[in-house]
Design a protein around this motif. Structure first.
Motif, PDB file in Angstrom:
ATOM      1  N   VAL A 168       0.835  -1.204   0.000  1.00  0.00           N
ATOM      2  CA  VAL A 168       0.000   0.000   0.000  1.00  0.00           C
ATOM      3  C   VAL A 168       0.872   1.258   0.000  1.00  0.00           C
ATOM      4  CG1 VAL A 168      -1.671   1.337   1.332  1.00  0.00           C
ATOM      5  CG2 VAL A 168      -1.959  -1.137   1.089  1.00  0.00           C
ATOM      6  N   SER A 169       1.933   1.241   0.787  1.00  0.00           N
ATOM      7  CA  SER A 169       2.823   2.403   0.847  1.00  0.00           C
ATOM      8  C   SER A 169       3.487   2.662  -0.502  1.00  0.00           C
ATOM      9  CB  SER A 169       3.891   2.180   1.923  1.00  0.00           C
ATOM     10  OG  SER A 169       4.783   3.272   1.974  1.00  0.00           O
ATOM     11  N   SER A 170       3.949   1.601  -1.158  1.00  0.00           N
ATOM     12  CA  SER A 170       4.585   1.745  -2.473  1.00  0.00           C
ATOM     13  C   SER A 170       3.586   2.223  -3.514  1.00  0.00           C
ATOM     14  CB  SER A 170       5.197   0.408  -2.910  1.00  0.00           C
ATOM     15  OG  SER A 170       6.175  -0.022  -1.987  1.00  0.00           O
ATOM     16  N   THR A 171       2.369   1.678  -3.454  1.00  0.00           N
ATOM     17  CA  THR A 171       1.322   2.090  -4.387  1.00  0.00           C
ATOM     18  C   THR A 171       0.980   3.568  -4.198  1.00  0.00           C
ATOM     19  OG1 THR A 171       0.403  -0.143  -4.335  1.00  0.00           O
ATOM     20  CG2 THR A 171      -1.014   1.619  -5.197  1.00  0.00           C
ATOM     21  N   ASP A 172       0.845   3.979  -2.951  1.00  0.00           N
ATOM     22  CA  ASP A 172       0.523   5.372  -2.650  1.00  0.00           C
ATOM     23  C   ASP A 172       1.604   6.316  -3.181  1.00  0.00           C
ATOM     24  OD1 ASP A 172      -1.142   7.393  -1.166  1.00  0.00           O
ATOM     25  OD2 ASP A 172       0.755   7.646  -0.088  1.00  0.00           O
ATOM     26  N   TYR A 174       3.648   5.735  -5.683  1.00  0.00           N
ATOM     27  CA  TYR A 174       3.584   5.714  -7.149  1.00  0.00           C
ATOM     28  C   TYR A 174       2.462   6.604  -7.665  1.00  0.00           C
ATOM     29  CZ  TYR A 174       3.417   3.793 -11.890  1.00  0.00           C
ATOM     30  OH  TYR A 174       3.427   3.642 -13.251  1.00  0.00           O
ATOM     31  N   ILE A 175       1.294   6.503  -7.008  1.00  0.00           N
ATOM     32  CA  ILE A 175       0.140   7.315  -7.417  1.00  0.00           C
ATOM     33  C   ILE A 175       0.437   8.802  -7.252  1.00  0.00           C
ATOM     34  CG2 ILE A 175      -2.235   7.920  -6.786  1.00  0.00           C
ATOM     35  CD1 ILE A 175      -2.682   4.960  -6.156  1.00  0.00           C
ATOM     36  N   ARG A 176       1.055   9.153  -6.145  1.00  0.00           N
ATOM     37  CA  ARG A 176       1.375  10.560  -5.896  1.00  0.00           C
ATOM     38  C   ARG A 176       2.412  11.085  -6.892  1.00  0.00           C
ATOM     39  NH1 ARG A 176      -0.261  12.535  -0.864  1.00  0.00           N
ATOM     40  NH2 ARG A 176      -1.197  10.944   0.501  1.00  0.00           N
ATOM     41  N   LYS A 177       3.400  10.260  -7.202  1.00  0.00           N
ATOM     42  CA  LYS A 177       4.463  10.704  -8.101  1.00  0.00           C
ATOM     43  C   LYS A 177       3.942  10.991  -9.498  1.00  0.00           C
ATOM     44  CE  LYS A 177       8.980   9.361  -9.942  1.00  0.00           C
ATOM     45  NZ  LYS A 177      10.067   8.345  -9.920  1.00  0.00           N
ATOM     46  N   TYR A 178       3.053  10.141  -9.990  1.00  0.00           N
ATOM     47  CA  TYR A 178       2.569  10.291 -11.357  1.00  0.00           C
ATOM     48  C   TYR A 178       1.161  10.882 -11.430  1.00  0.00           C
ATOM     49  CZ  TYR A 178       6.612   7.474 -12.578  1.00  0.00           C
ATOM     50  OH  TYR A 178       7.902   7.009 -12.737  1.00  0.00           O
ATOM     51  N   ALA A 179       0.677  11.389 -10.300  1.00  0.00           N
ATOM     52  CA  ALA A 179      -0.622  12.070 -10.244  1.00  0.00           C
ATOM     53  C   ALA A 179      -1.724  11.242 -10.905  1.00  0.00           C
ATOM     54  CB  ALA A 179      -0.518  13.442 -10.902  1.00  0.00           C
ATOM     55  N   ILE A 180      -1.839  10.009 -10.528  1.00  0.00           N
ATOM     56  CA  ILE A 180      -2.831   9.099 -11.097  1.00  0.00           C
ATOM     57  C   ILE A 180      -4.155   9.274 -10.359  1.00  0.00           C
ATOM     58  CG2 ILE A 180      -3.433   6.682 -11.481  1.00  0.00           C
ATOM     59  CD1 ILE A 180      -0.445   6.092 -11.665  1.00  0.00           C
TER      60      ILE A 180
END
Length: 212
Positions: A168-172, A174-180
């Motif tokens: 979950v931490s890695s996914t979060d 990734y989402i924040r970095k690429y503004a998904i």
């Protein structure tokens, strides 16, 4: 060994793993104790068997400290060998029983002195101990972790709470970095078996992000 055999036959596999773990802990404590004695008190132990020259003591102390260096790992190989025998896999048990003395130590004692002289005999011991313990550890991990079947639990059980938090931490991040800006779902796909056809299971919404 009887405890492991009984619980394995009763399909109480968590007890089997617990019994093996406790045996390793007890064996490890005894092995570490022996290691400390051999490293700290070699001359005193040698003195129990008589007197000798300075050269005799020098070699004997080196023997204790080098040849017996990996004594703290010695419990793993015999315990693992008995474990495989107890669960009805005697071939693996016999193989592990032969690893240190027959497959590793004797050949090393013959080969290493050709390149290292008498020191080769000293180093044959720790190398054989390390190799035997490594083989035992690998075989145990493969036996317990591989999902040839569900005897040791379901594959999805390996996704622990700690792993979920990391996912979950890695996914979060990734989402924040690429503004998904898309909905997120966490699935688990399990594959059971060692030969085709494999049993594949897709578990949708296997877990949700924990409350931090």
């Amino acid at each position: 060994q009887p405890i492991v055999s009984f619980n394995y036959g009763a399909k109480k596999f968590q007890r089997v793993k617990k019994a093996y773990g406790q045996a390793v802990v007890v064996g490890g404590i005894l092995s570490v104790g022996a290691f400390l004695v051999f490293q700290m008190l070699p001359r005193q132990i040698i003195g129990l068997f008589g007197e000798g020259s300075d050269a005799y003591y020098k070699f004997a102390i080196s023997y204790f400290r080098v040849f017996l260096f990996f004594t703290f790992l010695n419990a793993l190989q015999p315990i693992s060998s008995n474990f495989f025998t107890a669960i009805g896999k005697p071939i693996k048990g016999v193989f592990l029983a032969l690893t240190r003395q027959t497959l590793f130590l004797l050949p090393l004692i013959l080969i290493l002195p050709l390149f290292m002289g008498i020191d080769g005999v000293l180093y044959a011991g720790p190398i054989a101990d390390l190799m035997a313990a490594s083989i035992a550890a690998i075989m145990i991990v493969v036996e317990v972790k591989s999902r040839r079947n569900k005897l040791y639990g379901n594959p999805e059980d390996a996704v622990t709470e700690r792993k979920i938090r990391k996912i979950v931490s890695s996914t979060d991040a990734y989402i924040r970095k690429y503004a998904i800006d898309l909905p997120v779902r966490f699935d688990i796909i399990t594959v059971t078996g060692c030969e085709a056809p494999f049993e594949v299971e897709h578990i949708e919404e296997a877990f949700y992000p924990p409350i931090w």
